[in-house]
Design an enzyme around this catalytic site. Structure first.
Site: not given
Lengths: 408, 205
Positions: A212, A235-236, A279
């Site tokens: 990351s 956390k997610d 959309e």
């Protein structure tokens, strides 16, 4: 007992090693903000869409005479059919909200930069696959907007030089959108999510290779990395809870928010709706399409507007890390771009009357200008910032190293 | 972050409170069911609604039996006029009404405006404010009505629109009831996740 089973498996398959390497030992920067949680959310929504989609397909009939009725059958007679359908129809919009946010985070923090180009490009591929899947799925309810939306979009391929008309007929399975179009779109709509799942795996392999990025933009010391599990799993999960509150609020209390009223009228090839609106997640690109007076030009502009993100690692020539964080001009460009997208979305939702058309053309120009100016602006800003002496020392160090590396 | 949590939960609670308040007006829906089956059904079908579904909005067995006549409880509410006859008469087949409340911008409100929108035109013919040139006649005769009759007709329009709103989305009540439970559950779960997150991340300090 469970230890024995795991040991048995480990002799034959690297299960523990995998979990250790990818989760319990996987080093993740400790300073990731909640903006880094959207990748996980996207994966979660993909699962929602897959599961609800499989159940919908058990009751849905891909036949132009039965499709519309079968949706009402799902809504009224199938046990919790309404829930499955609303989870799926709201899920599509949720997916785009999450993915667009995920992309915005990447753009803001410059996460597309070296060495994450492949990560970014697999993401770009995922975006394209998702758009195709959503577009084909929208035909399935066989409402007025489904039908006319598919008609307008497939017709864009007629701009292909030489054999445009042939491609349109080939895509539709006939001269007009009809039963063959519906059955093939259904088939592809069922297939694509599995291709997407495979592409997600590739995306994750790329992620776990380069790891990351993080808001500071710096390469962190080992002590600043923490294992993904349990720190980021929890956390997610908290982020997921917040997401679900919003998602369920719409599913249960405003499920028609993303459903155009005209799509509750069965498809009628004899009657064109007053205005055909795609959309919401296609609106900015649709506005770009319509801002170019010529069809072929419009189609090219629209294609480029989606694909140009792939060029970001090369368009952004600054070697100062951290994306917008240390770069005020880049940050300004970012915000201008985001506002511009909202303006384009607004324009795309309205008939192209004179003022609306002009606004669309200006917004389209700004859209492309931000990309075109970036190579020059980013390099110029880099020089200015390095001389200014206002940057943190480690940021300057890193930039200097990258500049040397690029000369070598 | 806590602020975000706070705002989103407030938003959800407001939604819950709002919909709890606006729970459907059953007597109005029931009156509307009679009008729909007795009047609108003359020309329009309501093909996704079966006679037995009317029991679920509180019509009695006897009422439903009267409405259905010879038809069976499991039959959908078909139009009394054949589509061909309607086409010959109006030059258009009257659209099915089961989804009408979700098929127009404005929903039930649009239906009320349409039904009460008839007025005498300049040339002595009746016109409609909302849908000029509509091929549906002024069903309730509002164009010629005196003020007292107008009031009555407006109520009829509101009732039939309420019924059509139910018909378009019969699960709405069940959905909102379930939604309240789900949101409260997720809100508590999220709070627990938050506390757990605090606890786990404290190890790092």
């Amino acid at each position: 007992m469970s230890k024995k089973i795991v040991a048995w498996i480990d002799q034959r398959f690297p299960l523990s090693a995998f979990v250790k390497h990818e989760l319990t030992d996987y080093p993740t920067p400790r300073n990731l903000s909640y903006w880094w949680g959207f990748g996980f959310l996207a994966g979660f929504v993909l699962v929602i869409q897959l599961v609800t989609g499989v159940f919908l397909a058990m009751h849905y009939k891909a036949d132009s005479n039965l499709a519309f009725d079968s949706i009402q059958h799902i809504m009224r007679e199938v046990n919790y059919g309404w829930l499955i359908r609303y989870l799926h129809s709201t899920g599509a919009s949720a997916f785009f909200i999450v993915i667009y946010t995920h992309m915005a985070r990447t753009l803001y923090y410059g996460s597309y930069r070296r060495p994450r180009e492949l990560l970014w490009w697999t993401g770009q591929l995922l975006l394209l696959l998702m758009m195709a899947t959503a577009f084909m799925g929208y035909l399935l309810p066989w409402g007025q907007m489904s039908y006319w939306g598919a008609t307008v979009i497939t017709n864009l391929f007629s701009a292909t030089p030489g054999f445009g008309e042939d491609i349109v007929v080939w895509l539709r399975g006939g001269f007009a959108v009809d039963d063959p179009t519906l059955t093939r779109f259904f088939s592809m709509h069922y297939l694509f999510p599995f291709i997407i799942s495979a592409a997600v795996l590739i995306h994750l392999v790329a992620l776990h290779t380069v790891r990351s990025s993080n808001p500071s933009g710096l390469n962190l010391a080992d002590k600043d990395n923490i294992p993904f599990h349990p720190y980021y799993t929890i956390k997610d999960l908290f982020g997921l809870g917040i997401f679900l509150l919003g998602y369920f609020a719409i599913v249960f209390f405003k499920p028609d928010l993303f459903i155009d009223p005209a799509n509750n009228v069965p498809a009628n090839p004899m009657q064109t709706p007053a205005d055909i609106v795609p959309e919401w997640y296609f609106l900015p690109f649709y506005a770009i399409l319509r801002s170019v007076p010529d069809l072929a030009g419009g189609v090219v502009a629209m294609l480029v507007s989606v694909l140009i993100f792939a060029a970001m690692p090369y368009l952004d020539r600054s070697r100062i890390t951290g994306g917008a964080r240390y770069r005020p001009i880049y940050r300004t460009l970012f915000y201008v771009f985001v506002i511009d997208i909202f303006v384009l979305g607004y324009v795309g939702a309205h008939p192209p009357a004179s003022l609306m058309k002009l606004t669309g053309q200006i917004a389209t120009s700004i859209y492309f200008l931000t990309f075109l100016l970036l190579p020059f602006v980013s390099r110029w800003e880099e020089g200015r910032l390095l001389q200014s002496g206002k940057l943190p020392a480690d940021v300057v160090d890193m930039a200097r190293k990258e500049i040397e590396a690029s000369h070598a | 972050m806590l602020k975000t949590v706070y705002w989103i939960s407030t938003l959800c609670l407001t939604l819950i409170a709002g919909t709890a308040h606006a729970s459907a007006d059953l007597p109005s829906i029931q009156r509307g069911a009679h009008i729909a089956a007795e009047v609108c059904n003359g020309c329009h079908s309501l093909k996704y609604i079966k006679y037995k579904d009317l029991l679920s909005i509180g019509l009695t067995r006897d009422e439903v039996n009267t409405l259905r006549g010879e038809k069976s409880l499991g039959d959908p509410l078909k139009a009394q006029m054949a589509a061909n006859d309607a086409l010959a008469l109006f030059n258009v087949v009257p659209p099915d009404l089961s989804l009408m409340a979700e098929a127009r911008e404005g929903g039930p409100h649009y239906i009320v405006e349409l039904l009460t929108g008839f007025a005498p035109g300049a040339d002595g013919q009746t016109t409609n404010r909302v849908f000029p040139g509509i091929k549906m006649p002024d069903i309730f005769g509002i164009a010629q009505a005196d003020p007292a009759a107008r009031k009555e007709i407006e109520q009829k329009a509101i009732d039939v629109a309420a019924f059509l709103e139910w018909a378009a989305d019969p699960q709405a009540e069940a959905r909102k009831r379930m939604g309240r439970g789900v949101l409260i559950y997720v809100a508590i779960l999220t709070a627990l996740f938050y506390l757990l997150k605090k606890k786990i991340w404290r190890r790092l300090k």
